[in-house]
Design a protein around this motif. Structure first.
Motif, mmCIF file in Angstrom:
data_model
loop_
_atom_site.group_PDB
_atom_site.id
_atom_site.type_symbol
_atom_site.label_atom_id
_atom_site.label_comp_id
_atom_site.label_asym_id
_atom_site.label_seq_id
_atom_site.Cartn_x
_atom_site.Cartn_y
_atom_site.Cartn_z
ATOM 1 N N LEU A 31 0.813 -1.212 0.000
ATOM 2 C CA LEU A 31 0.000 0.000 0.000
ATOM 3 C C LEU A 31 0.850 1.268 0.000
ATOM 4 C CD1 LEU A 31 -2.918 -1.061 2.353
ATOM 5 C CD2 LEU A 31 -3.037 -0.602 -0.114
ATOM 6 N N CYS A 38 2.080 1.146 -4.087
ATOM 7 C CA CYS A 38 1.230 0.826 -5.245
ATOM 8 C C CYS A 38 0.643 2.065 -5.915
ATOM 9 C CB CYS A 38 0.111 -0.121 -4.822
ATOM 10 S SG CYS A 38 -1.068 0.592 -3.668
ATOM 11 N N ASP A 39 0.252 1.853 -7.160
ATOM 12 C CA ASP A 39 -0.436 2.876 -7.929
ATOM 13 C C ASP A 39 -1.537 2.178 -8.706
ATOM 14 O OD1 ASP A 39 -0.938 5.433 -8.923
ATOM 15 O OD2 ASP A 39 0.229 5.021 -10.738
ATOM 16 N N LYS A 85 -9.668 2.684 5.345
ATOM 17 C CA LYS A 85 -10.608 1.926 4.522
ATOM 18 C C LYS A 85 -11.674 2.882 3.996
ATOM 19 C CE LYS A 85 -13.955 -1.833 5.148
ATOM 20 N NZ LYS A 85 -14.449 -2.810 6.131
ATOM 21 N N TYR A 114 -11.955 -0.287 -0.285
ATOM 22 C CA TYR A 114 -10.613 0.024 -0.768
ATOM 23 C C TYR A 114 -9.761 0.470 0.405
ATOM 24 C CZ TYR A 114 -12.546 -0.341 -5.398
ATOM 25 O OH TYR A 114 -13.154 -0.818 -6.525
ATOM 26 N N TYR A 115 -8.511 0.042 0.394
ATOM 27 C CA TYR A 115 -7.582 0.298 1.490
ATOM 28 C C TYR A 115 -6.440 1.161 0.982
ATOM 29 C CZ TYR A 115 -10.283 -3.484 3.424
ATOM 30 O OH TYR A 115 -11.325 -4.243 3.866
ATOM 31 N N ARG A 116 -5.910 1.993 1.875
ATOM 32 C CA ARG A 116 -4.799 2.865 1.503
ATOM 33 C C ARG A 116 -4.025 3.275 2.754
ATOM 34 N NH1 ARG A 116 -5.966 7.696 -1.533
ATOM 35 N NH2 ARG A 116 -3.946 8.413 -0.851
ATOM 36 N N PRO A 161 -3.147 4.367 -5.335
ATOM 37 C CA PRO A 161 -2.868 4.196 -3.906
ATOM 38 C C PRO A 161 -3.923 3.408 -3.135
ATOM 39 C CG PRO A 161 -3.461 6.471 -4.387
ATOM 40 C CD PRO A 161 -3.357 5.763 -5.706
ATOM 41 N N GLU A 162 -5.102 3.276 -3.687
ATOM 42 C CA GLU A 162 -6.157 2.485 -3.049
ATOM 43 C C GLU A 162 -6.251 1.136 -3.741
ATOM 44 O OE1 GLU A 162 -9.731 4.813 -3.209
ATOM 45 O OE2 GLU A 162 -9.215 5.849 -1.361
ATOM 46 N N GLN A 163 -6.359 0.089 -2.929
ATOM 47 C CA GLN A 163 -6.426 -1.275 -3.458
ATOM 48 C C GLN A 163 -7.565 -2.013 -2.763
ATOM 49 O OE1 GLN A 163 -3.555 -2.820 -5.638
ATOM 50 N NE2 GLN A 163 -3.841 -0.648 -6.102
ATOM 51 N N VAL A 203 -3.472 1.906 8.159
ATOM 52 C CA VAL A 203 -4.225 1.741 6.921
ATOM 53 C C VAL A 203 -5.632 2.274 7.135
ATOM 54 C CG1 VAL A 203 -5.214 0.004 5.360
ATOM 55 C CG2 VAL A 203 -2.860 -0.226 6.128
ATOM 56 N N ASP A 255 -2.740 6.562 4.272
ATOM 57 C CA ASP A 255 -2.844 8.014 4.149
ATOM 58 C C ASP A 255 -1.475 8.655 4.316
ATOM 59 O OD1 ASP A 255 -5.637 7.994 3.775
ATOM 60 O OD2 ASP A 255 -5.974 7.952 5.942
#
Length: 146
Positions: A33, A36-37, A72, A82-84, A39-41, A70, A86
């Motif tokens: 996280l 990644c691009d 949500k 979706y998780y990210r 940023p939200e998965q 993380v 911040d």
């Protein structure tokens, strides 16, 4: 992701496992996280990326959510979460940990008062109190991260 980024994610996981006792999957999710691009998965994307079962991923995401590392988000009208990480997640977590360490100083002060009559035990508590006092002072003088 290219091999170098995957290797970096493994380094993140190894560090968090060794230093903080987090499960390797939690470390991989956090590293993923961070890198990644976009940023939200979604959970499905994360599970595929780190090679985790859905149950293991859910457990590890809960751990990272509870720690504040993380976040949500549920999209309007969507069922997928979706998780990210911040941008200020690390700062918030570190501030919370520093505050918790500082609050332990209240306990060490009470221990010093309680154990003053017994020099050996009070000395050990004084040593802990001095360490927490040093830490509080160091962070008070540190200012904001840049």
């Amino acid at each position: 992701m290219d091999d170098e980024v995957i290797e970096w994610i493994e380094r993140v996981a190894g560090f968090l496992t060794q230093e903080y006792g987090l499960p390797p999957i939690a470390g991989r999710v956090l590293g993923r996280l961070m890198a990644c691009d976009p940023p939200e998965q979604s959970a499905a994307q994360l599970a595929a990326a780190v090679g985790a079962s859905r149950a293991s991923l859910t457990t590890n995401l809960r751990l990272l959510l509870d720690a504040g590392l993380v976040g949500k988000r549920l999209g309007r009208g969507e069922r997928t979460a979706y998780y990210r990480v911040d941008d200020d997640a690390w700062q918030r977590v570190i501030r919370r940990r520093i505050a918790a360490l500082g609050s332990f100083r209240d306990i060490t002060k009470a221990g010093i008062e309680l154990l003053e009559r017994d020099g050996g035990r009070a000395a050990r508590v004084r040593s802990a109190d001095a360490a927490f006092a040093w830490l509080a002072e160091a962070f008070a003088d540190a200012g904001e991260p840049k």
